[in-house]
Design a protein around this motif. Structure first.
Motif, mmCIF file in Angstrom:
data_model
loop_
_atom_site.group_PDB
_atom_site.id
_atom_site.type_symbol
_atom_site.label_atom_id
_atom_site.label_comp_id
_atom_site.label_asym_id
_atom_site.label_seq_id
_atom_site.Cartn_x
_atom_site.Cartn_y
_atom_site.Cartn_z
ATOM 1 N N HIS A 137 -0.730 3.433 30.565
ATOM 2 C CA HIS A 137 -0.189 3.881 31.846
ATOM 3 C C HIS A 137 0.246 2.678 32.666
ATOM 4 O O HIS A 137 -0.397 1.621 32.634
ATOM 5 C CB HIS A 137 -1.257 4.694 32.597
ATOM 6 C CG HIS A 137 -0.719 5.458 33.753
ATOM 7 N ND1 HIS A 137 -0.456 4.878 34.970
ATOM 8 C CD2 HIS A 137 -0.404 6.771 33.880
ATOM 9 C CE1 HIS A 137 0.012 5.792 35.805
ATOM 10 N NE2 HIS A 137 0.044 6.954 35.159
ATOM 11 N N LYS A 138 1.315 2.826 33.420
ATOM 12 C CA LYS A 138 1.853 1.703 34.209
ATOM 13 C C LYS A 138 0.874 1.211 35.281
ATOM 14 O O LYS A 138 0.987 0.081 35.756
ATOM 15 C CB LYS A 138 3.196 2.075 34.834
ATOM 16 C CG LYS A 138 3.118 3.159 35.879
ATOM 17 C CD LYS A 138 4.484 3.485 36.432
ATOM 18 C CE LYS A 138 4.370 4.566 37.517
ATOM 19 N NZ LYS A 138 5.661 4.861 38.105
ATOM 20 N N LEU A 139 -0.104 2.018 35.659
ATOM 21 C CA LEU A 139 -1.088 1.595 36.665
ATOM 22 C C LEU A 139 -2.380 1.063 36.037
ATOM 23 O O LEU A 139 -3.359 0.836 36.741
ATOM 24 C CB LEU A 139 -1.396 2.750 37.617
ATOM 25 C CG LEU A 139 -0.226 3.200 38.486
ATOM 26 C CD1 LEU A 139 -0.637 4.391 39.349
ATOM 27 C CD2 LEU A 139 0.302 2.065 39.349
ATOM 28 N N ALA A 140 -2.379 0.874 34.730
ATOM 29 C CA ALA A 140 -3.528 0.252 34.061
ATOM 30 C C ALA A 140 -3.344 -1.263 34.082
ATOM 31 O O ALA A 140 -2.220 -1.768 34.137
ATOM 32 C CB ALA A 140 -3.637 0.749 32.621
ATOM 33 N N ASP A 141 -4.454 -1.993 34.030
ATOM 34 C CA ASP A 141 -4.438 -3.463 33.999
ATOM 35 C C ASP A 141 -5.051 -3.893 32.671
ATOM 36 O O ASP A 141 -6.273 -3.929 32.527
ATOM 37 C CB ASP A 141 -5.228 -4.012 35.180
ATOM 38 C CG ASP A 141 -5.248 -5.526 35.254
ATOM 39 O OD1 ASP A 141 -4.602 -6.190 34.403
ATOM 40 O OD2 ASP A 141 -5.921 -6.051 36.156
ATOM 41 N N VAL A 142 -4.192 -4.169 31.693
ATOM 42 C CA VAL A 142 -4.648 -4.456 30.340
ATOM 43 C C VAL A 142 -4.273 -5.893 29.983
ATOM 44 O O VAL A 142 -3.092 -6.232 29.895
ATOM 45 C CB VAL A 142 -4.030 -3.467 29.330
ATOM 46 C CG1 VAL A 142 -4.475 -3.793 27.916
ATOM 47 C CG2 VAL A 142 -4.424 -2.034 29.692
ATOM 48 N N ALA A 143 -5.297 -6.747 29.796
ATOM 49 C CA ALA A 143 -5.080 -8.134 29.390
ATOM 50 C C ALA A 143 -4.790 -8.178 27.892
ATOM 51 O O ALA A 143 -4.795 -7.155 27.203
ATOM 52 C CB ALA A 143 -6.316 -8.965 29.727
ATOM 53 N N THR A 144 -4.576 -9.362 27.381
ATOM 54 C CA THR A 144 -4.332 -9.539 25.956
ATOM 55 C C THR A 144 -5.564 -9.102 25.175
ATOM 56 O O THR A 144 -6.643 -9.675 25.324
ATOM 57 C CB THR A 144 -4.001 -11.010 25.640
ATOM 58 O OG1 THR A 144 -2.879 -11.394 26.425
ATOM 59 C CG2 THR A 144 -3.688 -11.191 24.168
#
Length: 154
Positions: free
Chosen positions: A5-12
């Motif tokens: 989702h565009k509002l998720a914060d997913v690092a590498t």
């Protein structure tokens, strides 16, 4: 292909094919999430976490370093994981005591899991249970502290 989702914060990190990551999810660098998982809104996954395939994690769950979740596991909303047996502000253990959830287990809403425990294969933890020790495979536990009330037949 996975969905983030565009509002998720997913690092590498590693996210398997077919996994869905919903809004307001935070996944830190280094985490590993398998295929066909569903990571619901407002979930946190730290970096030293491994999640298998076909896992459902409902909203409001924080999964701390050292946690290992095997394939086909269900984690109910607001389940509380812990990883520090003696928490103090600004004092950290040399190594965190992760929790292991073995395959096909289910954890009910608002359950609390203390550091270092293992939930056995096919086990069920009832909603609101406080799990203070390992749960054997196929056991059903409820209460505070959690006690075995029956076993699931094979």
């Amino acid at each position: 292909m996975s969905f983030i989702h565009k509002l998720a914060d997913v690092a590498t990190c590693q996210i398997g094919e077919g996994t869905r990551v919903w809004q307001f999810v935070v996944i830190l660098e280094g985490a590993s999430i398998g295929k066909n998982c569903n990571i619901c809104a407002q979930t946190l996954v730290e970096g030293d976490v491994i999640i298998g395939d076909n896992v459902t994690i409902k909203s409001g769950v924080q999964i701390w370093d050292g946690t290992r979740i095997e394939n086909n596991v269900f984690i109910g909303p607001n389940t509380t994981f812990t990883n520090d047996p003696f928490p103090r502000s600004k004092e950290y253990p040399q190594e965190f005591s992760g929790i292991t959830i073995q395959q096909y287990s289910s954890i009910g809403a608002n359950a609390t899991l203390l550091p270092g425990i293992t939930i056995g294969k096919y086990a069920m933890v009832g909603a609101g249970a406080v799990v203070t020790k390992d749960v054997p495979s196929r056991a059903v536990v409820v209460g505070n502290p959690a006690k075995i009330i029956r076993y699931i037949p094979e």
